[in-house]
Scaffold this active site. Sequence first.
Site, PDB file in Angstrom:
ATOM      1  N   PRO A 107      38.198 -27.091   4.797  1.00 47.35           N
ATOM      2  CA  PRO A 107      38.123 -25.804   5.494  1.00 47.35           C
ATOM      3  C   PRO A 107      38.533 -24.685   4.547  1.00 47.35           C
ATOM      4  O   PRO A 107      39.389 -24.892   3.682  1.00 47.35           O
ATOM      5  CB  PRO A 107      39.158 -25.957   6.616  1.00 47.35           C
ATOM      6  CG  PRO A 107      40.075 -27.036   6.169  1.00 47.35           C
ATOM      7  CD  PRO A 107      39.266 -27.959   5.313  1.00 47.35           C
ATOM      8  N   ILE A 139      40.594 -21.671   4.141  1.00 43.82           N
ATOM      9  CA  ILE A 139      41.743 -21.101   4.863  1.00 43.82           C
ATOM     10  C   ILE A 139      41.651 -19.575   4.881  1.00 43.82           C
ATOM     11  O   ILE A 139      41.833 -18.934   5.916  1.00 43.82           O
ATOM     12  CB  ILE A 139      43.060 -21.560   4.206  1.00 43.82           C
ATOM     13  CG1 ILE A 139      43.067 -23.093   4.099  1.00 43.82           C
ATOM     14  CG2 ILE A 139      44.272 -21.081   4.987  1.00 43.82           C
ATOM     15  CD1 ILE A 139      44.040 -23.653   3.090  1.00 43.82           C
ATOM     16  N   ASN A 166      44.633 -29.933  -9.130  1.00 37.59           N
ATOM     17  CA  ASN A 166      44.178 -28.952 -10.123  1.00 37.59           C
ATOM     18  C   ASN A 166      45.385 -28.438 -10.902  1.00 37.59           C
ATOM     19  O   ASN A 166      46.521 -28.829 -10.631  1.00 37.59           O
ATOM     20  CB  ASN A 166      43.392 -27.819  -9.455  1.00 37.59           C
ATOM     21  CG  ASN A 166      44.226 -27.069  -8.443  1.00 37.59           C
ATOM     22  OD1 ASN A 166      45.220 -26.452  -8.797  1.00 37.59           O
ATOM     23  ND2 ASN A 166      43.837 -27.149  -7.162  1.00 37.59           N
ATOM     24  N   PHE A 171      42.682 -14.561  -3.742  1.00 37.99           N
ATOM     25  CA  PHE A 171      42.619 -14.631  -5.194  1.00 37.99           C
ATOM     26  C   PHE A 171      41.255 -15.220  -5.550  1.00 37.99           C
ATOM     27  O   PHE A 171      40.658 -15.932  -4.735  1.00 37.99           O
ATOM     28  CB  PHE A 171      43.740 -15.519  -5.761  1.00 37.99           C
ATOM     29  CG  PHE A 171      45.017 -14.768  -5.987  1.00 37.99           C
ATOM     30  CD1 PHE A 171      45.738 -14.272  -4.919  1.00 37.99           C
ATOM     31  CD2 PHE A 171      45.497 -14.552  -7.273  1.00 37.99           C
ATOM     32  CE1 PHE A 171      46.917 -13.561  -5.115  1.00 37.99           C
ATOM     33  CE2 PHE A 171      46.680 -13.847  -7.492  1.00 37.99           C
ATOM     34  CZ  PHE A 171      47.393 -13.354  -6.415  1.00 37.99           C
ATOM     35  N   LYS A 212      44.687 -49.384  -1.352  1.00 34.78           N
ATOM     36  CA  LYS A 212      44.356 -49.036  -2.738  1.00 34.78           C
ATOM     37  C   LYS A 212      42.979 -49.600  -3.096  1.00 34.78           C
ATOM     38  O   LYS A 212      42.695 -50.775  -2.812  1.00 34.78           O
ATOM     39  CB  LYS A 212      45.434 -49.614  -3.657  1.00 34.78           C
ATOM     40  CG  LYS A 212      45.239 -49.248  -5.098  1.00 34.78           C
ATOM     41  CD  LYS A 212      46.296 -49.876  -5.975  1.00 34.78           C
ATOM     42  CE  LYS A 212      45.904 -49.697  -7.426  1.00 34.78           C
ATOM     43  NZ  LYS A 212      46.596 -50.610  -8.308  1.00 34.78           N
TER      44      LYS A 212
HETATM   45  N1  CTP Z   1      40.753 -20.587  -0.554  1.00 30.67           N
HETATM   46  C1  CTP Z   1      41.175 -21.046   0.686  1.00 30.67           C
HETATM   47  N2  CTP Z   1      40.714 -22.225   1.157  1.00 30.67           N
HETATM   48  C2  CTP Z   1      39.844 -22.959   0.451  1.00 30.67           C
HETATM   49  C3  CTP Z   1      39.399 -22.519  -0.822  1.00 30.67           C
HETATM   50  C4  CTP Z   1      39.893 -21.327  -1.301  1.00 30.67           C
HETATM   51  O1  CTP Z   1      41.978 -20.362   1.324  1.00 30.67           O
HETATM   52  N3  CTP Z   1      39.409 -24.113   0.961  1.00 30.67           N
HETATM   53  C5  CTP Z   1      41.216 -19.282  -1.022  1.00 30.67           C
HETATM   54  C6  CTP Z   1      42.094 -19.330  -2.260  1.00 30.67           C
HETATM   55  O2  CTP Z   1      43.457 -19.432  -1.907  1.00 30.67           O
HETATM   56  C7  CTP Z   1      41.761 -17.997  -2.896  1.00 30.67           C
HETATM   57  C8  CTP Z   1      40.318 -17.750  -2.521  1.00 30.67           C
HETATM   58  O3  CTP Z   1      40.081 -18.562  -1.373  1.00 30.67           O
HETATM   59  O4  CTP Z   1      42.508 -16.934  -2.325  1.00 30.67           O
HETATM   60  C9  CTP Z   1      39.294 -18.077  -3.562  1.00 30.67           C
HETATM   61  O5  CTP Z   1      39.550 -19.345  -4.112  1.00 30.67           O
HETATM   62  P1  CTP Z   1      38.624 -19.870  -5.276  1.00 30.67           P
HETATM   63  O6  CTP Z   1      39.049 -21.259  -5.620  1.00 30.67           O
HETATM   64  O7  CTP Z   1      38.549 -18.854  -6.378  1.00 30.67           O
HETATM   65  O8  CTP Z   1      37.210 -19.841  -4.590  1.00 30.67           O
HETATM   66  P2  CTP Z   1      36.399 -20.912  -3.841  1.00 30.67           P
HETATM   67  O9  CTP Z   1      36.543 -20.733  -2.381  1.00 30.67           O
HETATM   68  O10 CTP Z   1      36.710 -22.247  -4.379  1.00 30.67           O
HETATM   69  O11 CTP Z   1      34.900 -20.505  -4.218  1.00 30.67           O
HETATM   70  P3  CTP Z   1      34.019 -20.989  -5.470  1.00 30.67           P
HETATM   71  O12 CTP Z   1      33.751 -22.425  -5.261  1.00 30.67           O
HETATM   72  O13 CTP Z   1      32.798 -20.123  -5.351  1.00 30.67           O
HETATM   73  O14 CTP Z   1      34.792 -20.657  -6.702  1.00 30.67           O
END
Ligand code: CTP
Length: 396
Positions: free
Chosen positions: A303, A305, A208, A322, A286
Amino acid sequence: MLQGKRITLIIGGGIAAYKCLEVIRMLRRAGASVIPVLTKAATEFVTPMSVAALSEARVFQHLFDLKDEAEMGHIQLSREADLIVVAPATADLIARMATGQAGDLASTLLLATDKPVLIAPAMNVRMWEHPATQRNLTQLRADGIGMIGPNAGDMACGEFGLGRMAEPTEIIDSIIGALGPRPLSGTRILVTSGPTHEPIDPVRYIANRSSGAQGTALAAALRDLGAEVVFVTGPAQVPAPPGVTLHRIETAAQMLEASLGALPVDAAIFAAAVADWRVQENFTQKIKKGAQGTPKIEFCENPDILATISHHALRPRLVIGFAAETENVVAQAAAKRARKGCDWIVANDVSPGTGIMGGSRNTVHLITAEGREDWPSLPKTEVAHRLAARIVEALK
Ligand code: CTP
């Protein structure tokens, strides 16, 4: 804030030298005394007279000024201050520092000092990006030299990019960080940062647009306040901050493992843009194009986190997530806070038009149990300082 502190300010020869006049004024206002040193090139941009007037101090310029040596030798001068600040640190000055040269007063002081050194680089973007400069910066970081900026933006030379010297307020914040009170000393804080890369096959991955700038700025701000920072970062575009315990990872699963391994911590901040999904099948070779047509890739969920640590037996006292949203930012973020079980959510709008993801500024909403605060658009470093100040309050 800096009462009684002494700062040697080495002013290099770049257009940004004019900002040093403001730095001197702010240092004096904060109670510090300034020992100004000008390189020969610096005098093309600011006059010794204006520097002397603002600092209310003698300006040092020449290595072979016998009067200086009679009053104060250059070795003594290099150790007079509590901190040496180089601003603007030009590409030339950085190169001379990295190679340990001592051809003028500024470089001699930097080679002879036993005091901490902070540099605020400033140069044209191409000079900044040049492998020679980047090599020199890597060397200086390894030597324990602290760095402030540079920022991205329009430059005096008409180009755009990284290379603008940090603003005087950022320089002062870093000086306070290096010399000021350390209210987080004795605490241990986990910060996750950057994107994750999820492999598709041995040569391809899903990523991303996260640059890691916000997480990096936060880790640096917390470190400056005295925290022991465990920094778990994906493959970010910005360099990791010095002075933290660094864990470089690629995937969400590795980020989880490194984060769990960091426990117990007093606070955990999840600034990383973690991939929500990974490729289910483990393609060890590949994927080739051919008779079987376009590949069908199955995903499975990674998962979470943040949620895992929010519900962990060793849950930190303060857990901050965040929320990267592209619509209904505040409502979505508030729901995310409840769903993930964290204490605070820092929400931002990452729609392409905002320039936040990958950019140097951020506009955030801080959502806590008490309600919501809307912060103005700020440099990511400033968001980090404000958030760090709130963390200090919360951990008291
Ligand atoms: N986060 C995390 N582990 C994941 C996904 C997200 O720890 N597998 C944490 C990010 O570091 C951030 C928060 O969760 O602090 C929200 O991340 P965000 O990408 O905005 O949300 P998502 O969990 O992806 O939820 P959605 O799909 O509804 O946007």
